[in-house]
Design an enzyme around this catalytic site. Structure first.
Site, mmCIF file in Angstrom:
data_model
loop_
_atom_site.group_PDB
_atom_site.id
_atom_site.type_symbol
_atom_site.label_atom_id
_atom_site.label_comp_id
_atom_site.label_asym_id
_atom_site.label_seq_id
_atom_site.Cartn_x
_atom_site.Cartn_y
_atom_site.Cartn_z
ATOM 1 N N HIS A 102 0.835 -1.214 0.000
ATOM 2 C CA HIS A 102 0.000 0.000 0.000
ATOM 3 C C HIS A 102 0.865 1.257 0.000
ATOM 4 C CE1 HIS A 102 -3.092 -2.974 1.316
ATOM 5 N NE2 HIS A 102 -3.797 -2.262 0.456
ATOM 6 N N ASN A 103 1.473 1.517 -1.159
ATOM 7 C CA ASN A 103 2.394 2.638 -1.301
ATOM 8 C C ASN A 103 1.967 3.503 -2.501
ATOM 9 O OD1 ASN A 103 3.205 1.163 -3.623
ATOM 10 N ND2 ASN A 103 4.561 -0.058 -2.336
ATOM 11 N N ALA A 142 -3.055 -18.249 -2.679
ATOM 12 C CA ALA A 142 -3.531 -16.896 -2.377
ATOM 13 C C ALA A 142 -4.333 -16.331 -3.550
ATOM 14 C CB ALA A 142 -2.354 -15.977 -2.061
ATOM 15 N N ASP A 191 -9.045 -0.930 -7.846
ATOM 16 C CA ASP A 191 -8.259 -1.152 -6.634
ATOM 17 C C ASP A 191 -7.643 -2.556 -6.613
ATOM 18 O OD1 ASP A 191 -7.141 -0.701 -4.162
ATOM 19 O OD2 ASP A 191 -8.995 -1.010 -3.027
HETATM 20 ZN ZN LIG Z 1 -5.896 0.191 -2.621
#
Ligand SMILES: [Zn+2]
EC number: 3.1.4.-
Length: 474
Positions: free
Chosen positions: A210-211, A410, A360
């Site tokens: 999350h950068n 995952a 997202d």
């Molecule tokens: Zn995001």
């Protein structure tokens, strides 16, 4: 002789108490030397020495200097100290398992320390105004003349974000606002746009996932969806501005630990937002703190009514990125999609929410070479969280546990049950995304399923070998 070794140790022996100290030095013949700009140089052949009775005072001066330095490093020291004490106390709870009273005391100590640590960690959030201070001058990031090829590539979901430095990504974002006509239509000051984007960059943290690069990818995917789906023909420019701005701001100041952690660890964010999407609320609050600085407010020319709309629209979209609401939002969209009405505000808002959600989590839409490194980044962030949860005695989600997760496991479930169903629903409105976005998702799913089969076969072999060696022992 002037520098006592290990003066840091001395600070414990000599607490700094002196205010006005008269220091004097002796030259090699033993004569007093006054300390001023005319004093002789201290050379090896004629070194200046401290009179023995002054040595202690000199030590104290050095001690004070050392104190100043150590204060600067204190925050880190404190953090380590608290972590160590926490570990020690937890060990003690284990060892002294029989003494109930002692356990209760330890528990309380642990709780207090944890709260102290949490408040210390979180005090960085809003009180750290440094990053929010706008840059007064014209931002100096070099104006990259984006090549024709770059400008073209920027419009496609295949764009490779890994090749670009932050400055270049800033230029690309700036280009998108110009290219979509937002700067012109809303009379945005181009310098304010630059300053705002720089402030956005400064307010993303260097998390594994999350950068700022994630922010860039999500916004670039939004831009390519706007182009690919000709959204400017369906939406107002205000809607386009909301979609882009929400994408840019959607993970501002993400701490690298998800909502579940925030809630379980009872962090300041969870307390502030009553466990309701604490992170998304925070991203949004930081976004509007940035806009509250006139130098970064790209909406400064808006009338109050337009600002109200952009604010409400942006808040709604950022809050929609909480995956805890995925089912609710997608269900609501499914109910509208077959009779979709662009004149119905509720329909349009719902579509915008689904669009930002798509962007997202759109990494797997991208080519494998671009998408795969993001899985490693995400797992790194997850493992950091689960390690911390284990250390703090908090529940650990299996999908974050380094003992239980592999890249294929995952990804397969996520692509099959989250990504493909959502993109296929959006495909009903925009058939053109099938080739550009849904097909790559299907290919990625197939690839990870193959990888999983290889993993499983390897594990089976390993298991058999272990069983065999065990049977040999007995
Ligand atoms: Zn995001």
């Amino acid at each position: 002789p002037l520098l006592p070794h290990s003066y840091t140790q001395q600070k414990k022996l000599y607490p700094p108490t002196l205010q006005n100290t008269n220091l004097s030095l002796l030259d090699s013949s033993g004569a007093m030397v006054s300390i001023d700009p005319t004093m002789p140089h201290n050379t090896e052949s004629s070194s200046l020495v401290l009179p023995s009775d002054k040595e202690e005072l000199f030590q104290n001066v050095l001690t004070q200097v050392a104190e100043q330095f150590s204060r600067a490093f204190k925050i880190n020291e404190l953090k380590t100290e608290v972590t160590n004490r926490l570990a020690m106390l937890e060990k003690r709870v284990e060892l002294e398992g029989m003494k109930v009273v002692e356990i209760e005391k330890c528990r309380n100590d642990i709780k207090k320390l944890r709260e102290e640590m949490a408040s210390r960690n979180n005090s960085n959030f809003l009180e750290d105004n440094k990053k929010l201070t706008p840059r007064r001058d014209v931002p100096s990031y070099p104006k990259y003349h984006l090549s024709k090829e770059t400008v073209e590539a920027l419009r496609l979901p295949t764009f490779d974000a890994w090749q670009w430095e932050p400055n270049e990504m800033l230029s690309c974002l700036e280009h998108m606002y110009h290219d979509l006509g937002l700067v012109k239509d809303f009379n945005i000051n181009p310098i304010t746009l630059k300053r705002w984007l720089l402030s956005i960059h400064d307010n993303y943290r260097n998390n594994p996932f999350h950068n700022f690069r994630h922010c860039f990818c999500v916004t670039q995917m939004m831009y390519s969806m706007i182009c690919l789906c000709s959204l400017q023909e369906k939406f107002t420019q205000l809607d386009i501005l909301i979609l882009m701005t929400a994408a840019v701001c959607h993970d501002l100041d993400h701490p690298g630990f998800n909502n579940t952690y925030q809630i379980n660890a009872r962090t300041e964010l969870a307390v502030r937002y009553n466990d309701i999407s604490p992170l998304e609320n925070h991203h949004c609050a930081v976004a509007f703190q940035i806009f509250s600085q006139p130098d970064c407010n790209i909406f400064s020319n808006f009338d109050p009514e337009a600002f109200k709309q952009i604010r409400q629209g942006t808040i709604t979209l950022i809050l929609a990125t909480d995956m805890a609401r995925h089912g609710e939002i997608l269900d609501s969209f499914k109910q509208k999609v077959d009779n979709f009405d662009y004149t119905d505000e509720e329909h349009v808002t719902c579509l915008k929410m689904v669009l930002i959600k798509c962007c997202d989590i759109s990494n797997e839409v991208r080519p494998m070479e671009v998408a795969e490194p993001w899985v490693d980044c995400l797992l790194e962030e997850y493992f950091m969280q689960s390690d911390r949860e284990k250390a703090e005695g908090l529940p650990v989600a299996p999908f974050m546990d380094r003992e239980k997760v592999t890249k294929p496991t995952a990804q397969i479930g996520f692509i099959k049950f989250v990504l493909i169903p959502m993109f296929e629903t959006v495909m009903k409105l925009f058939p053109q995304i099938e080739e550009a976005m849904v097909q790559p998702l299907r290919e990625s799913r197939d690839r990870y399923e193959e990888l999983k089969q290889i993993d499983d076969a390897m594990n089976e072999k390993k298991k058999k070998r272990t069983e065999h060696s065990i049977s040999c022992i007995f």
